[in-house]
Write a protein that holds these residues in place. Structure first.
Motif, PDB file in Angstrom:
ATOM      1  N   ARG A 166       0.840  -1.205   0.000  1.00 48.35           N
ATOM      2  CA  ARG A 166       0.000   0.000   0.000  1.00 48.35           C
ATOM      3  C   ARG A 166       0.877   1.258   0.000  1.00 48.35           C
ATOM      4  NH1 ARG A 166      -3.233  -0.302   4.754  1.00 48.35           N
ATOM      5  NH2 ARG A 166      -4.276  -1.986   3.680  1.00 48.35           N
ATOM      6  N   ALA A 167       1.925   1.253   0.804  1.00 46.74           N
ATOM      7  CA  ALA A 167       2.825   2.411   0.857  1.00 46.74           C
ATOM      8  C   ALA A 167       3.543   2.612  -0.475  1.00 46.74           C
ATOM      9  CB  ALA A 167       3.836   2.231   1.990  1.00 46.74           C
ATOM     10  N   VAL A 168       3.947   1.534  -1.116  1.00 43.41           N
ATOM     11  CA  VAL A 168       4.621   1.640  -2.409  1.00 43.41           C
ATOM     12  C   VAL A 168       3.642   2.145  -3.470  1.00 43.41           C
ATOM     13  CG1 VAL A 168       5.783   0.349  -4.249  1.00 43.41           C
ATOM     14  CG2 VAL A 168       6.378  -0.073  -1.860  1.00 43.41           C
ATOM     15  N   ARG A 169       2.420   1.645  -3.456  1.00 42.36           N
ATOM     16  CA  ARG A 169       1.421   2.121  -4.424  1.00 42.36           C
ATOM     17  C   ARG A 169       1.214   3.632  -4.284  1.00 42.36           C
ATOM     18  NH1 ARG A 169      -2.395   0.173  -7.738  1.00 42.36           N
ATOM     19  NH2 ARG A 169      -2.234  -1.969  -6.998  1.00 42.36           N
TER      20      ARG A 169
ATOM     21  N   ALA B 239       4.215  -3.998 -10.748  1.00 42.25           N
ATOM     22  CA  ALA B 239       5.339  -3.791  -9.841  1.00 42.25           C
ATOM     23  C   ALA B 239       5.047  -4.392  -8.474  1.00 42.25           C
ATOM     24  CB  ALA B 239       5.649  -2.300  -9.712  1.00 42.25           C
ATOM     25  N   LEU B 240       3.824  -4.221  -7.994  1.00 43.66           N
ATOM     26  CA  LEU B 240       3.472  -4.763  -6.683  1.00 43.66           C
ATOM     27  C   LEU B 240       3.339  -6.277  -6.712  1.00 43.66           C
ATOM     28  CD1 LEU B 240       1.073  -2.005  -5.410  1.00 43.66           C
ATOM     29  CD2 LEU B 240       3.451  -2.403  -4.791  1.00 43.66           C
ATOM     30  N   LEU B 241       2.926  -6.841  -7.833  1.00 47.13           N
ATOM     31  CA  LEU B 241       2.898  -8.292  -7.976  1.00 47.13           C
ATOM     32  C   LEU B 241       4.312  -8.862  -7.833  1.00 47.13           C
ATOM     33  CD1 LEU B 241       1.387 -10.946  -8.853  1.00 47.13           C
ATOM     34  CD2 LEU B 241       2.109 -10.346 -11.169  1.00 47.13           C
TER      35      LEU B 241
ATOM     36  N   THR C 261      13.919  -5.142   4.020  1.00 48.12           N
ATOM     37  CA  THR C 261      13.885  -3.753   3.569  1.00 48.12           C
ATOM     38  C   THR C 261      13.450  -3.704   2.115  1.00 48.12           C
ATOM     39  OG1 THR C 261      15.699  -3.196   5.046  1.00 48.12           O
ATOM     40  CG2 THR C 261      15.242  -1.650   3.289  1.00 48.12           C
ATOM     41  N   LEU C 262      12.517  -2.833   1.804  1.00 51.12           N
ATOM     42  CA  LEU C 262      12.109  -2.596   0.427  1.00 51.12           C
ATOM     43  C   LEU C 262      12.485  -1.166   0.069  1.00 51.12           C
ATOM     44  CD1 LEU C 262       9.174  -3.597  -1.639  1.00 51.12           C
ATOM     45  CD2 LEU C 262       9.559  -1.150  -1.346  1.00 51.12           C
ATOM     46  N   SER C 263      13.137  -1.018  -1.068  1.00 49.59           N
ATOM     47  CA  SER C 263      13.491   0.294  -1.592  1.00 49.59           C
ATOM     48  C   SER C 263      12.891   0.433  -2.977  1.00 49.59           C
ATOM     49  CB  SER C 263      15.011   0.451  -1.688  1.00 49.59           C
ATOM     50  OG  SER C 263      15.627   0.215  -0.448  1.00 49.59           O
ATOM     51  N   ALA C 264      12.428   1.614  -3.311  1.00 52.90           N
ATOM     52  CA  ALA C 264      11.940   1.905  -4.657  1.00 52.90           C
ATOM     53  C   ALA C 264      12.556   3.223  -5.075  1.00 52.90           C
ATOM     54  CB  ALA C 264      10.415   1.994  -4.674  1.00 52.90           C
TER      55      ALA C 264
ATOM     56  N   ILE D 109      12.940  -1.549  -7.926  1.00 55.17           N
ATOM     57  CA  ILE D 109      12.494  -1.927  -6.588  1.00 55.17           C
ATOM     58  C   ILE D 109      13.437  -3.017  -6.097  1.00 55.17           C
ATOM     59  CG2 ILE D 109      10.635  -2.944  -5.208  1.00 55.17           C
ATOM     60  CD1 ILE D 109       8.664  -1.774  -7.262  1.00 55.17           C
ATOM     61  N   GLY D 110      13.970  -2.836  -4.906  1.00 53.61           N
ATOM     62  CA  GLY D 110      14.871  -3.816  -4.312  1.00 53.61           C
ATOM     63  C   GLY D 110      14.338  -4.298  -2.985  1.00 53.61           C
ATOM     64  N   VAL D 111      14.546  -5.575  -2.717  1.00 59.38           N
ATOM     65  CA  VAL D 111      14.131  -6.159  -1.443  1.00 59.38           C
ATOM     66  C   VAL D 111      15.361  -6.800  -0.809  1.00 59.38           C
ATOM     67  CG1 VAL D 111      12.670  -7.866  -0.308  1.00 59.38           C
ATOM     68  CG2 VAL D 111      11.773  -6.554  -2.244  1.00 59.38           C
ATOM     69  N   GLY D 112      15.706  -6.337   0.381  1.00 64.42           N
ATOM     70  CA  GLY D 112      16.877  -6.843   1.084  1.00 64.42           C
ATOM     71  C   GLY D 112      16.490  -7.703   2.261  1.00 64.42           C
TER      72      GLY D 112
END
Length: 142
Positions: A27-30, A45-47, A69-72, A81-84
């Motif tokens: 939701r925050a990324v959207r 992107a969210l999928l 951690t998610l970065s966009a 978009i990266g997920v750590g």
């Protein structure tokens, strides 16, 4: 969930490795993509990012006391978009069998993104898996 926004075209959120947090992060990324004028990329992107977050929680964390951690961020022509997560184990695509209940996630990601990859974090403190979407057409660049 701790949100840190750095700059006009960068967004980062850290969250406990719990599946229940994935929807909040999505939701925050959207909202951020909408603010950047990239709402046309939001669903796909969210999928893909949801799959990376689920993989990070399931395979990259040993317990809920760990953080994902998610970065966009945006460049002139890409949304990244990266997920750590804390694991050093790199993701790999595999062919899932007909009866397998998992193993198709990276195939899904590969099908919907323009490119993806992974890298170890500096100092070998985990890894980041990233996805990229072209936001400009090749014709527009010519």
């Amino acid at each position: 969930m701790a949100v840190a926004e750095v700059g006009e075209r960068f967004f980062q959120v850290a969250f406990a490795a719990e599946a229940a947090h994935v929807r909040l992060v999505q939701r925050a990324v959207r909202e951020r993509l909408d603010a950047w004028g990239l709402e046309s990329f939001a669903d796909v992107a969210l999928l893909a990012a949801g799959e990376l977050m689920a993989n990070a929680i399931q395979h990259g964390c040993r317990g809920v006391d760990e953080t994902v951690t998610l970065s966009a961020w945006c460049t002139a022509d890409e949304l990244l978009i990266g997920v750590g997560d804390p694991s050093l184990v790199q993701p790999r695509r595999r062919l899932a069998g007909e009866g397998d209940e998992s193993g198709r996630g990276l195939e899904l990601v590969t099908a919907v993104v323009d490119r993806w990859g992974s890298e170890l974090a500096p100092g070998r403190r985990g890894k980041r898996v990233w996805i990229a979407f072209r936001t400009t057409s090749k014709e527009a660049e010519a």
